[in-house]
Scaffold this active site. Structure first.
Site, PDB file in Angstrom:
ATOM      1  N   ASN A  13       0.855  -1.067  -0.151  1.00 41.65           N
ATOM      2  CA  ASN A  13      -0.128  -0.047   0.113  1.00 41.65           C
ATOM      3  C   ASN A  13       0.804   1.424   0.161  1.00 41.65           C
ATOM      4  OD1 ASN A  13      -1.695   2.099   0.502  1.00 41.65           O
ATOM      5  ND2 ASN A  13      -2.416   1.479   2.392  1.00 41.65           N
ATOM      6  N   LYS A  15       0.243   4.250  -0.297  1.00 39.11           N
ATOM      7  CA  LYS A  15      -0.402   5.633   0.390  1.00 39.11           C
ATOM      8  C   LYS A  15      -0.474   6.583  -0.499  1.00 39.11           C
ATOM      9  CE  LYS A  15      -0.365   3.194   4.704  1.00 39.11           C
ATOM     10  NZ  LYS A  15      -0.064   3.283   5.969  1.00 39.11           N
ATOM     11  N   HIS A 106      -9.680   1.050   5.352  1.00 40.36           N
ATOM     12  CA  HIS A 106      -8.247   1.356   5.901  1.00 40.36           C
ATOM     13  C   HIS A 106      -8.561   2.336   6.998  1.00 40.36           C
ATOM     14  CE1 HIS A 106      -4.096   2.472   6.533  1.00 40.36           C
ATOM     15  NE2 HIS A 106      -3.736   1.610   5.874  1.00 40.36           N
ATOM     16  N   GLU A 108      -6.860   4.867   7.811  1.00 41.51           N
ATOM     17  CA  GLU A 108      -6.601   6.220   7.543  1.00 41.51           C
ATOM     18  C   GLU A 108      -7.922   6.715   6.817  1.00 41.51           C
ATOM     19  OE1 GLU A 108      -2.776   5.556   5.503  1.00 41.51           O
ATOM     20  OE2 GLU A 108      -1.912   4.926   7.365  1.00 41.51           O
ATOM     21  N   GLU A 178      -5.128  -4.741  10.581  1.00 38.28           N
ATOM     22  CA  GLU A 178      -4.029  -3.571  10.874  1.00 38.28           C
ATOM     23  C   GLU A 178      -4.466  -2.948  12.062  1.00 38.28           C
ATOM     24  OE1 GLU A 178      -2.155  -2.552   6.890  1.00 38.28           O
ATOM     25  OE2 GLU A 178      -4.078  -1.246   7.267  1.00 38.28           O
ATOM     26  N   GLY A 184       2.655   2.369  10.778  1.00 32.28           N
ATOM     27  CA  GLY A 184       3.885   3.303  10.350  1.00 32.28           C
ATOM     28  C   GLY A 184       4.481   3.774  11.972  1.00 32.28           C
ATOM     29  N   SER A 222       3.660  -2.072  10.270  1.00 33.01           N
ATOM     30  CA  SER A 222       5.249  -2.135  10.235  1.00 33.01           C
ATOM     31  C   SER A 222       5.739  -3.396   9.904  1.00 33.01           C
ATOM     32  CB  SER A 222       5.693  -1.818  11.888  1.00 33.01           C
ATOM     33  OG  SER A 222       5.214  -0.369  12.050  1.00 33.01           O
ATOM     34  N   GLY A 244       4.875   1.343   4.695  1.00 35.49           N
ATOM     35  CA  GLY A 244       6.341   1.961   4.372  1.00 35.49           C
ATOM     36  C   GLY A 244       7.369   0.909   3.548  1.00 35.49           C
TER      37      GLY A 244
END
Ligand code: 13P
Length: 263
Positions: A13, A15, A106, A108, A178, A184, A222, A244
Site C-alpha cells: 500500500n 498510500k 483502511h 486512515e 491492521e 507506521g 510495520s 512503508g
C-alpha cells in the site's frame, strides 16, 4: 482447508507516495528482482496499490513483470456506476480499466475521511457488485487494545461488513488486520498477538460464511523484511499489507519471498 494452506497475499500500500519518477524506479527495481529470482505465482499473490493517478501506468509497468503482480486501487467511491460525483472513481470505472482489487476500510480512511461503517458498506457493496475483490481492513486503536476491547472492535467491523455481503461474495473478500497502533510506528504486533487476533477473525468468519476457513487474512502494521518470516510462520496469517516497506523494492521483494517460502 486450514488457515496455513491458504495461498498468501503480499500487497504494497503506497498510500500518498511516491513521486512519478520514484514510482517508476521502484517498479523497475521490483521487476528486476523478480526477474533475477522469481517468486512462483502459485506460492504467493503479489499486489501493489499506487495513488489513483498512477493506476494506469503501474498496470502497464507490471504487465511487463515475469509473473502476475496485481494493481490495486486504494479507494473506491460509495457511488456506483457513472454520474455527477466530482472527484470520485466508481467500482465500475475501476473494473472498466481492468483494476480488479480495491482496499476498503483502511484506518486512515476511517479516521481522516470520517468513513463510517455505512460508507464503507456502500463502497464494499459497489466493489463486490462490480466484480472486484475487496481487501477489507479492520483494526483497533491503542486505547481500545489497552482497555481489552480489541477483539470486540475488530469482530464488530467484520459484522458490519457482513450486513451487506451476500453468500458467494465472501470468496472475493480478503481481510487485512491492521492494528492502528502498529501502522507506521515501527511497532509490530507480536506474532503471538497477531496470530491470536487472526484466529479470532477466522472463527468469526467461519460463523458468518462457509468460505471463512479458506479466506486470506493479512496482517498489516510495520511489516518489514526483518519480521516477515516470523509473521508468515503463524498459521492464520495469510499474507501482509505493507506500507512503508513497500516503497523499497528490496524490502518488498523480501517480504513476498518470506511469505512464499514460509507458507
Ligand atoms: P506500515 O507498514 O507503514 O506500518 O503501514 C501499514 C499499512 O497501513 C498498510 O496498509
Amino acid at each position: 482447508m486450514s488457515g496455513s494452506t491458504i495461498k498468501p497475499w503480499v500487497v504494497g500500500n503506497w498510500k500518498m507516495n511516491p513521486m512519478q519518477a520514484d514510482a517508476k524506479q521502484l517498479l523497475q527495481e521490483f521487476k528486476q528482482l523478480l526477474q533475477e529470482k522469481e517468486i512462483a505465482q502459485e506460492k504467493c499473490n503479489i499486489g501493489v496499490a499506487p495513488v489513483a493517478i498512477a493506476l494506469g501506468t503501474t498496470q502497464v509497468e507490471l504487465a511487463k513483470a515475469v509473473r502476475p503482480v496485481f494493481t490495486v486501487a486504494q479507494d473506491v467511491s460509495r457511488f456506483a456506476h457513472t454520474g455527477a460525483y466530482t472527484g470520485e472513481v466508481s467500482a465500475e470505472l475501476l473494473k472498466d480499466s481492468q483494476i480488479e482489487y480495491v482496499l476498503v476500510g483502511h484506518s486512515e480512511r476511517r479516521e481522516y475521511f470520517a468513513e463510517t461503517s455505512a460508507v464503507l458498506n456502500a463502497k464494499a457493496q459497489n466493489a463486490l457488485n462490480a466484480g472486484l475483490t475487496v481487501i477489507y481492513c479492520v483494526g483497533e486503536s491503542l486505547e481500545q487494545r489497552e482497555s481489552g476491547q480489541a477483539e470486540i472492535i475488530v469482530l464488530q467491523q467484520i459484522c458490519d461488513l457482513a450486513s451487506v455481503v451476500v453468500a458467494e461474495q465472501w470468496q472475493n473478500i480478503v481481510i487485512a488486520y491492521e492494528p492502528i497502533w502498529a501502522i507506521g510506528t515501527g511497532k509490530t504486533a507480536s506474532p503471538e498477538d497477531a496470530q491470536a487476533m487472526h484466529a479470532k477473525i477466522r472463527e468469526g468468519l467461519t460463523q458468518i460464511t462457509s468460505y471463512g476457513a479458506s479466506m486470506a487474512i493479512l496482517y498489516g502494521g510495520s511489516v518489514k523484511a526483518e519480521n516477515a518470516v516470523e509473521l508468515a510462520a503463524c498459521p492464520d496469517i495469510n499474507g501482509a499489507l505493507v506500507g512503508g516497506a513497500s516503497l523499497n523494492a528490496t524490502s518488498f521483494y523480501k517480504i513476498a519471498e518470506a511469505f512464499a517460502n514460509t507458507k
